[in-house]
Structures are given as C-alpha cells and as structure tokens.
Design a protein around this motif. Sequence first.
Motif, PDB file in Angstrom:
ATOM      1  N   LEU A 141       0.830  -1.201   0.000  1.00 33.03           N
ATOM      2  CA  LEU A 141       0.000   0.000   0.000  1.00 33.03           C
ATOM      3  C   LEU A 141       0.866   1.254   0.000  1.00 33.03           C
ATOM      4  N   ALA A 142       0.379   2.298  -0.682  1.00 33.28           N
ATOM      5  CA  ALA A 142       1.075   3.580  -0.722  1.00 33.28           C
ATOM      6  C   ALA A 142       0.054   4.680  -0.961  1.00 33.28           C
ATOM      7  N   MET A 143       0.344   5.859  -0.453  1.00 32.04           N
ATOM      8  CA  MET A 143      -0.541   6.996  -0.694  1.00 32.04           C
ATOM      9  C   MET A 143       0.261   8.288  -0.762  1.00 32.04           C
ATOM     10  N   TYR A 144      -0.305   9.257  -1.450  1.00 32.68           N
ATOM     11  CA  TYR A 144       0.265  10.596  -1.537  1.00 32.68           C
ATOM     12  C   TYR A 144      -0.887  11.577  -1.496  1.00 32.68           C
ATOM     13  N   GLY A 145      -0.711  12.684  -0.762  1.00 32.42           N
ATOM     14  CA  GLY A 145      -1.753  13.692  -0.689  1.00 32.42           C
ATOM     15  C   GLY A 145      -1.168  15.087  -0.600  1.00 32.42           C
ATOM     16  N   ARG A 146      -1.915  16.055  -1.128  1.00 32.87           N
ATOM     17  CA  ARG A 146      -1.508  17.456  -1.062  1.00 32.87           C
ATOM     18  C   ARG A 146      -2.733  18.337  -0.866  1.00 32.87           C
ATOM     19  N   LEU A 147      -2.596  19.384  -0.046  1.00 30.99           N
ATOM     20  CA  LEU A 147      -3.601  20.422   0.118  1.00 30.99           C
ATOM     21  C   LEU A 147      -2.938  21.766  -0.117  1.00 30.99           C
ATOM     22  N   SER A 148      -3.602  22.648  -0.855  1.00 30.28           N
ATOM     23  CA  SER A 148      -3.047  23.960  -1.159  1.00 30.28           C
ATOM     24  C   SER A 148      -4.108  25.038  -1.025  1.00 30.28           C
ATOM     25  N   ALA A 149      -3.657  26.232  -0.670  1.00 26.22           N
ATOM     26  CA  ALA A 149      -4.528  27.409  -0.615  1.00 26.22           C
ATOM     27  C   ALA A 149      -3.721  28.606  -1.084  1.00 26.22           C
ATOM     28  N   LEU A 150      -4.344  29.472  -1.873  1.00 30.08           N
ATOM     29  CA  LEU A 150      -3.649  30.667  -2.340  1.00 30.08           C
ATOM     30  C   LEU A 150      -4.636  31.814  -2.479  1.00 30.08           C
ATOM     31  N   GLN A 151      -4.082  33.018  -2.446  1.00 31.75           N
ATOM     32  CA  GLN A 151      -4.885  34.206  -2.681  1.00 31.75           C
ATOM     33  C   GLN A 151      -3.991  35.311  -3.214  1.00 31.75           C
ATOM     34  N   SER A 152      -4.586  36.233  -3.969  1.00 35.95           N
ATOM     35  CA  SER A 152      -3.847  37.356  -4.508  1.00 35.95           C
ATOM     36  C   SER A 152      -4.834  38.470  -4.827  1.00 35.95           C
ATOM     37  N   ALA A 153      -4.388  39.711  -4.619  1.00 33.75           N
ATOM     38  CA  ALA A 153      -5.226  40.850  -4.972  1.00 33.75           C
ATOM     39  C   ALA A 153      -5.189  41.134  -6.468  1.00 33.75           C
ATOM     40  N   GLY A 154      -4.233  40.530  -7.176  1.00 31.80           N
ATOM     41  CA  GLY A 154      -4.078  40.783  -8.600  1.00 31.80           C
ATOM     42  C   GLY A 154      -3.395  42.112  -8.848  1.00 31.80           C
ATOM     43  N   TYR A 155      -2.755  42.242 -10.013  1.00 31.15           N
ATOM     44  CA  TYR A 155      -2.134  43.527 -10.344  1.00 31.15           C
ATOM     45  C   TYR A 155      -3.175  44.494 -10.901  1.00 31.15           C
ATOM     46  N   ARG A 156      -3.956  44.058 -11.865  1.00 35.04           N
ATOM     47  CA  ARG A 156      -5.016  44.925 -12.395  1.00 35.04           C
ATOM     48  C   ARG A 156      -6.054  45.173 -11.312  1.00 35.04           C
ATOM     49  N   ARG A 157      -6.706  46.291 -11.396  1.00 31.18           N
ATOM     50  CA  ARG A 157      -7.670  46.650 -10.357  1.00 31.18           C
ATOM     51  C   ARG A 157      -8.798  45.621 -10.291  1.00 31.18           C
ATOM     52  N   HIS A 158      -9.269  45.398  -9.074  1.00 29.22           N
ATOM     53  CA  HIS A 158     -10.281  44.379  -8.773  1.00 29.22           C
ATOM     54  C   HIS A 158     -10.149  43.145  -9.677  1.00 29.22           C
ATOM     55  N   SER A 159      -8.969  42.529  -9.578  1.00 27.63           N
ATOM     56  CA  SER A 159      -8.746  41.261 -10.296  1.00 27.63           C
ATOM     57  C   SER A 159      -8.214  40.210  -9.325  1.00 27.63           C
ATOM     58  N   GLY A 160      -8.650  40.284  -8.086  1.00 31.32           N
ATOM     59  CA  GLY A 160      -8.175  39.365  -7.070  1.00 31.32           C
ATOM     60  C   GLY A 160      -8.637  37.940  -7.307  1.00 31.32           C
ATOM     61  N   ALA A 161      -7.904  37.009  -6.713  1.00 29.75           N
ATOM     62  CA  ALA A 161      -8.214  35.587  -6.885  1.00 29.75           C
ATOM     63  C   ALA A 161      -7.991  34.860  -5.575  1.00 29.75           C
ATOM     64  N   GLU A 162      -8.788  33.820  -5.373  1.00 21.73           N
ATOM     65  CA  GLU A 162      -8.648  32.976  -4.193  1.00 21.73           C
ATOM     66  C   GLU A 162      -8.956  31.542  -4.595  1.00 21.73           C
ATOM     67  N   GLY A 163      -8.058  30.617  -4.241  1.00 24.52           N
ATOM     68  CA  GLY A 163      -8.245  29.233  -4.670  1.00 24.52           C
ATOM     69  C   GLY A 163      -7.837  28.236  -3.612  1.00 24.52           C
ATOM     70  N   ARG A 164      -8.436  27.052  -3.707  1.00 23.65           N
ATOM     71  CA  ARG A 164      -8.104  25.917  -2.852  1.00 23.65           C
ATOM     72  C   ARG A 164      -8.045  24.682  -3.748  1.00 23.65           C
ATOM     73  N   SER A 165      -7.143  23.770  -3.434  1.00 25.84           N
ATOM     74  CA  SER A 165      -7.091  22.537  -4.215  1.00 25.84           C
ATOM     75  C   SER A 165      -6.566  21.398  -3.360  1.00 25.84           C
TER      76      SER A 165
END
Length: 686
Positions: A198-222
């Motif tokens: 048996l073997a397993m691999y797992g990853r959790l990620s979270a990110l956010q950014s206000a973006g360079y262009r105005r009101h172009s922010g982003a937020e993600g989870r994976s």
Amino acid sequence: MKTIALLAALAAAPAVLFAQRTDTIRTRRDTAHTLEAVTVAAIRARDDAAVSAKILSGAELERRSFGQDVPLVLQGTPSLTSYSETGNYWGYSYIRMRGIDQSRINLTLDGIPLNDPEDQVLYFTDFPDLTNSVSSIQIQRGVGASAPGTASYGGSINFQTVPVATTRRSGQMQLQGGSFGSGRASAEYASGLSSNGLAMYGRLSALQSAGYRRHSGAEGRSGFLSAAYVGDRDILKLTALAGIFADTLAYVGASESELSQDRRFNPLRGDEVDRFGEQVAALSYTRYLGTTSSASATAYRISARGNYDVCISRCDQPQADLWNFHLDFAWYGATAAWNFERDHARANVGVNANTYARDHYAYARPDLAQQLYFNTGHKDDASAFAKLAYDVGALTLSGDVQARRAEFRYTPDANAGITASSISWTFLNPKVGATLHLTPAVSAYASFGINSREPARSDMFAGFDNLDTSNVAFVGPLGRVHPERAHDLEAGVRYRGRAWSVDADAFAMTFRNEILPVGKLSYIGTPLRSNVRASRRRGVEVDLSGQPLEKLRIGVTATAMRARIADYTDDETGQAYHDVEPLLTPRFLSAQRATLDLTSQLSVTIAGRYWSRAQLTNTGDATLVLPSYYTADATVDWNRGAHGLSLYVNNVANSRGYASGHVSGGEARYYVLPPLNAFLLARIGM
C-alpha cells in the motif's frame, strides 16, 4: 549444540525477515515504476520518436514553480506563449503553441483527456497549484502522437502525476508571500510503499492574490490524493483531484489611452465575479501480461460547477444590469492502453470513450429565482489509436493512426420555440515517421501527420449561450462551421552529448478550413470564428541546453516562424483579404536560462523571454498589433537537505510591455505584463 543452533537461528530471524520484507518492497517498487506509467507511455512520444517534443522533469518544474498557473510555468519552452488576464500569476491564463490557441491543444493527465468536450479547453485556474503534484510534463509540437480526446492540432501537453508507489516516505510544507498581496500555503505527504503493497500521496493547497489589475483578485483551494495497491505483477490506483476558485473578472484588455492614465486599469466592474469548482476522479488497474507487454484500464469522472456575473447594460452605473450565468457538467469515461516491446519492435494500442452533458442556465440579478433559460449540450466521443515502431539496423520506422467519432446533441430551453438538434463527425488521423541513428549521440528524424478536429460549441453557436427564435436564424445550422484539418511535416536533428543537448527541427504545417475569428461580429461585438480555405505555418525551432562549466548550466530556445492566411472574405464588410498574418503569431520567439551554483547549497538563475511583434487581428492592419517585448526574471535558491528557501524576482527591469491583447470596437486592447515583483517561498521538509 542443537540448543546453540536454535538460539542462533532465532537471533538471525529478524534480520532474515527484514531482508525478505526489503526485497518484497524493492520488487514491488520496481513493478510500480513501470506499471504506473503504462498509459502515459502509450501516448507520449519516446526519446527516439519522430516527434518534436520537450519533457520538463519534476526537478525542473520545482525550480520554475512558485505556485503560478500551469501556462505560466511552461513559459520558455519552444514555440509556446502564455499570459494571464490579471497581470499576475493567478486567474485565467492561456497557452498558444506555434500561434495556435489553447482550444486546439490536446491535454491529458495520466492519460485521461482534460479538454472540455464543448469548449475544447481546460481552465487551469480551476486547479490551483497543480504543478506541485506533477512529476513530469511532455510538450509535443505539431500534430504529435495520438492521444485520447480531441486530436492535437497545434500541439499536445500531457501531465504525469506524482508516482505514488515509487515516491519515498516524505513530507513537505510550502509557505509563500509576495507582491500584489499574494500568499500561498501547501502541505504534502507521501507514505512510501509499505510491505503489504500500500502507498498513498496527498496534497492540500490554498492561495490568494489581490491581482495587479484593479479588482482582479483571486482565491483558490485545491487538493490531490493518490492511493495504490501494488502486487508482484499489477497495481490498482485511485487518483482524485479537486479545486475551487473565485476571482474578479479581467477578461477585457485596456486601451493605450486607459493604460497611460492607469496601468492597472480594468474596464470590468468589481462585481463581475467568477466562482467555479472542478473535480477529477479516476480508478485504474494495470498488469504485466508477460515479459513483453502490459495493459492498463482506467475509469474516470470529471465534473464542474460554477457561475459568473457579466454586466449586460448600464455598466457605468451602480444599478447595472448583471446576468448570472451558470455552467454545470458531468463527464464519464474509460480509457485503456496496451504496450508491447520485444527485440526490435514496439507497439502501443489505446481506446477511449466518454459521455458528457453540460447544463447552461442564467438569471438576472438580483432575482436568482426565475431562470432566463436552461439548455443542455451533450457530447459523446469514442476513439482508438495504434502505434508501431520497428528498428531496421540504425533506422527506426514508425506508424500511428487514430480513428475517432464524436457526436454533439443540443437540448434547447423548453420555451425556446426551436427543436433539438445534433451533429456528428468521424475522423481518421494517420501519421508516419522515421528516425535515423547516425551515431550514439546524433539522430535525425522526419515525419508527416494529419489531424482533424470538430468546431467547439461556441463556434457552432456564434458566441451565444442560448439559442431561441430570436437568434437561431443568425446562427444558422450546426454545420455552419466545418471541421478543420492540419497537415504537418516535421524534420529534425537531436544531439545528446555529455555536456550538451541540442534539438533542432523545421516544420511546415498547412491547414484546410482552419477555424479563425474572421466572421461577422457576435452579439457581444467580437468577430465570430469561421473557416478559412487555406492557411499555413512554417518555421524552425531550436532547444539547446548544456553545462559549459562545472557550476554553470544554460538553456536557450528559439523559434523563427512565418504564418499566413491565404485568403478569406469578411462576412460583415465584404472585404477580401489575401496573404495576411494570423493573429498572435509572432515571427520570432526566444527564451534564455542560466543557472550558476555559487555553493553546493546556493544557486542563482537568470531567465529571459523575447516575443516579437504580432498582429491582433487577421486583417493585417499595421495599427492593430501587439508590440515586441523582452522580460527577465531572477531566482535565488538555497537548499539544505529537505529544506529550502527561494526568492523569485520577476520582470527585474520593470518592462512595461504587454503580454497579449485583442481588438474591440476597432481599438487595440492589451493585457499588461506584471511590473517588477517578488515572491519568497520557504520549503520545509518533514
């Protein structure tokens, strides 16, 4: 004496058991090393194949990546351009290869097709931090080798995820912060292969950014999960990938006058927001069938759900008319591959079949109870391919053929006043090639291939999301846009020396009925995609890497290309165009990379990219162009054992160039390059 012998045997028993367990794990790890890659091996081009391709290893991906979207990680590979709408590294980002857009690039993950059957694209933004769970990427240019899903037209990109059964027990946390209010955190763990297989691999990620262009922010989870059971001759593997992402939209560029006043200008409103989630789940079984062959079968499900807001009218007023568009789809499929290798012969056979349905519906804000419409697009796809390579002395002959049938069915809204409709296509895509091994270090190859693909839903629907009596006459029949076909001739030379590696090739791609934005204006003011009778792209590509000094590694890629559309007539104006350059297809591209190891733990990398001038329309208008640009990035890496610290400084000269653009209302609009920016990434091993 018997007592002493018994005691000695008992004392040695743990060591014997440990050795047996170690041998078992080693045997199973050797089994998994080959079997986990059976499906990927079936669709990837081998090192000696007559295909123009490049592989980015896991180590190279780790050096390049600070969590940015995949298209931006791939920058610098031959003939590939990419950009992000936000002027940052997260949000909607896109790839072009040899000037050909992302909807005509075949994408697979462990042999699973990823191109959405309707749009024929993958929105990488739905899977934040995907590169963190990828062990290698092969980028094929031109029609390449056959793979499941929509046939490659400009190229193909296939991802191989972390090989769970051969990855040693380990863990890592990544913490990152930087420009534009950006932050990212990820954690991953690999169990290693246990004695019970048996073997397993797992990853959790979270990110956010206000973006360079105005009101172009982003937020993600994976999240990514892989688990496997490895036997002596087989492996059963579960893979699951999920991502959610929300951002404020920035899909419209800004004009030069707007940018002269505010380089961060975003013409879209701050309440035009996008929210989506996408999931991939796959179960595969792979087995050795003997000493010369292996087979794999995978069942998969891909699904997505989300919505986005678009201003329809009164966009400069607080009480603007916002429509809320929804897209939900589920996609079920199965793919299988068989690999054979014996003496001088190699064969790969694969099949794929899937069925897909996507619901389209919308509301007018703020009322989210009354639907404006509800329609469904259905797509069924079945394909099979066979590849054969045979060595005759120093010559390797190869053949590859794919047969594919696809059918699209449209179920209109119940109140649309129109009937259901459908259309189907059948394609046969053959390829032949030869590779001559001139010396152990030098080989030459040549190939010819044909690939055909059907139009996307937006092509057939003239940009509309819903058909009814008000627009169906304008749109016309589903067959209004015909399938397009590429004929691709490739020839190249490879050199693999101790310190240097060189790939150089020439290509001549000719197209029939290429689907390009040359038609009437759609209801949102953009040119509709239609067929042009004939077009072509011809060029040379060079990919050089080497180590001239013990502590210095360099890499240079370059593409010189000439592309032309033979002729077409604009349906809107009636004007005829002849021998014009297609949009966003620069004549020259180059990337350079140099890494200097200052110590065994500290290194510095400088990377630069150049993009020559490119047209923004298919009319040859010299006033509607994307100017040439050059940008350079610097990275400082410090590593000690399982720990590391990296500083990424991008656009070090603060270039004010444009990464891409489009034309709206007869005016050029641009997506800006990010200004000088920096990110600090800490890797903490566990």
